[in-house]
Design a protein around this motif. Structure first.
Motif, PDB file in Angstrom:
ATOM      1  N   THR A   1      -0.303  -1.006 -11.404  1.00 39.50           N
ATOM      2  CA  THR A   1      -0.728   0.303 -10.905  1.00 39.50           C
ATOM      3  C   THR A   1      -0.595   0.307  -9.387  1.00 39.50           C
ATOM      4  O   THR A   1      -1.023  -0.647  -8.724  1.00 39.50           O
ATOM      5  CB  THR A   1      -2.195   0.586 -11.293  1.00 39.50           C
ATOM      6  OG1 THR A   1      -2.304   0.590 -12.728  1.00 39.50           O
ATOM      7  CG2 THR A   1      -2.661   1.928 -10.744  1.00 39.50           C
TER       8      THR A   1
ATOM      9  N   GLY B   1       0.843  -1.194   0.000  1.00 40.48           N
ATOM     10  CA  GLY B   1       0.000   0.000   0.000  1.00 40.48           C
ATOM     11  C   GLY B   1       0.879   1.246   0.000  1.00 40.48           C
ATOM     12  O   GLY B   1       1.715   1.428   0.892  1.00 40.48           O
TER      13      GLY B   1
ATOM     14  N   SER C   1      -2.713   3.525  -0.342  1.00 44.02           N
ATOM     15  CA  SER C   1      -3.213   3.252   1.003  1.00 44.02           C
ATOM     16  C   SER C   1      -3.657   4.528   1.707  1.00 44.02           C
ATOM     17  O   SER C   1      -4.647   4.520   2.452  1.00 44.02           O
ATOM     18  CB  SER C   1      -2.119   2.565   1.827  1.00 44.02           C
ATOM     19  OG  SER C   1      -2.540   2.336   3.151  1.00 44.02           O
TER      20      SER C   1
ATOM     21  N   ARG D   1      -1.179   0.564  -5.529  1.00 43.49           N
ATOM     22  CA  ARG D   1      -2.353   0.538  -4.657  1.00 43.49           C
ATOM     23  C   ARG D   1      -2.168   1.636  -3.608  1.00 43.49           C
ATOM     24  O   ARG D   1      -1.248   1.566  -2.784  1.00 43.49           O
ATOM     25  CB  ARG D   1      -2.486  -0.823  -3.981  1.00 43.49           C
ATOM     26  CG  ARG D   1      -2.660  -1.989  -4.955  1.00 43.49           C
ATOM     27  CD  ARG D   1      -2.497  -3.316  -4.247  1.00 43.49           C
ATOM     28  NE  ARG D   1      -3.460  -3.443  -3.147  1.00 43.49           N
ATOM     29  CZ  ARG D   1      -3.273  -4.182  -2.056  1.00 43.49           C
ATOM     30  NH1 ARG D   1      -2.122  -4.833  -1.913  1.00 43.49           N
ATOM     31  NH2 ARG D   1      -4.192  -4.261  -1.128  1.00 43.49           N
TER      32      ARG D   1
END
Length: 323
Positions: free
Chosen positions: A227, A204, A231, A229
């Motif tokens: 791509t 994240g 967080s 992620r």
């Protein structure tokens, strides 16, 4: 016309008379001028004798009136005093402009102690009469400052070099390093010897709320088939490492950003990535003070790039290595 000796008239005497006229009171004027009333009264009496003109009529109950001759004189004295103050202010501004000054800026996210302060200290050792100022501003503010002649040298992280691609701005890359990834020591990736971008696929990302930095991170990840992620978004760059609270969260930084020095985290260079420090100034700069600072900066930065360390140290600050 009667000859008058005006050579001994002082600005204080003029200010005293104007204060008495405005306050219509010797007592109030004495308090305003920080004088005792007897002292103030004597200065006015001495001035009246020197000029041969009665300036005030002392009435009952401490009332004071300005004579017609005094009114005419005070009207011109007010103009003269105002003009003197204007000229003094202008002279002060001229002196300030004539004193050599150098204004250098970085972004708030930059670790200035790692690369800028040694240069500033060395420059001031060689040029003690030059007033050097360091400011932290956004990249857009830095560009505006250069164009408005309010900033002389910009040192900034390289991901926004497009902003300086202009005919009236000259820029160069003066420090080179990799992008790095930071994470908590509890992150499973923290046990590895090396990390590459592909290893971040399931992590994240904690990013600053900056569109251009986000586009840079997206570009890094997209080039390796995924791509990122997201967080969490922090308001400022300086909040990234503090906002990494989970063992599967990471943030992107480099060794010239403050976030690289949070000791609660570990850092890995990301191979085949490029970051660093960009130095910008006005195109066609002729100010020798600015040019000398740039020469000194290039000398120091080249030592870091070539050897992984600089030769000038500041107490409490270690040397910075290259990728």
């Amino acid at each position: 016309m009667k000859y008058m000796d005006i050579g001994g008239i002082t600005l204080q005497q003029i200010q005293i008379c104007l204060s008495v006229a405005d306050n219509k009171s010797f007592t109030k004027a004495a308090a305003e001028m920080h004088l005792s009333q007897p002292t103030l009264s004597k200065k006015i009496a001495d001035l009246e004798i020197q000029l041969g003109i009665i300036l005030f009529i002392r009435g009952k109950n401490s009332s004071v009136k300005v004579t017609p001759a005094g009114k005419e004189l005070f009207k011109e004295w007010k103009k003269m005093l105002s003009g003197f103050q204007d000229v003094l202010l202008k002279a002060t501004e001229i002196q300030a402009c004539n004193n050599p000054r150098l204004v250098v800026t970085t972004t708030p996210s930059a670790q200035t102690q790692a690369f800028l302060l040694p240069v500033v200290h060395k420059f001031q050792e060689r040029n003690p009469s030059i007033d050097v100022r360091i400011e932290n501003e956004s990249i857009s503010e830095q560009l505006k400052g250069l164009l408005d002649n309010e900033i002389d040298v910009v040192l900034v992280n390289s991901y926004r070099q497009d902003l300086f691609d202009r005919e009236d701005i000259s820029w160069e890359m003066v420090l080179h390093c990799c992008w790095s990834v930071g994470m908590l020591k509890s992150n499973p990736l923290a046990g590895r010897t090396n990390i590459c971008i592909e290893d971040l696929r399931m992590q994240g990302f904690v990013l600053p709320n900056d569109r251009f930095f986000g586009e840079m991170v997206n570009g890094l990840c997209n080039a390796h088939g995924f791509t990122p992620r997201i967080s969490y978004y922090t308001k400022y760059f300086s909040g990234m490492s503090l906002s990494v609270r989970k063992s599967n969260e990471i943030f992107i930084t480099d060794r010239y950003m403050q976030e690289y020095y949070n000791q609660d985290c570990v850092y890995y260079d990301l191979p085949e990535t490029e970051s660093g420090i960009l130095m910008a100034g006005r195109a066609g700069e002729t100010n020798e003070v600015v040019l000398e600072f740039k020469r000194l900066a290039r000398e120091y930065f080249k030592r870091i790039d070539d050897t992984g360390r600089g030769d000038w140290k500041i107490a409490g600050i270690g040397t910075i290595g290259a990728c």
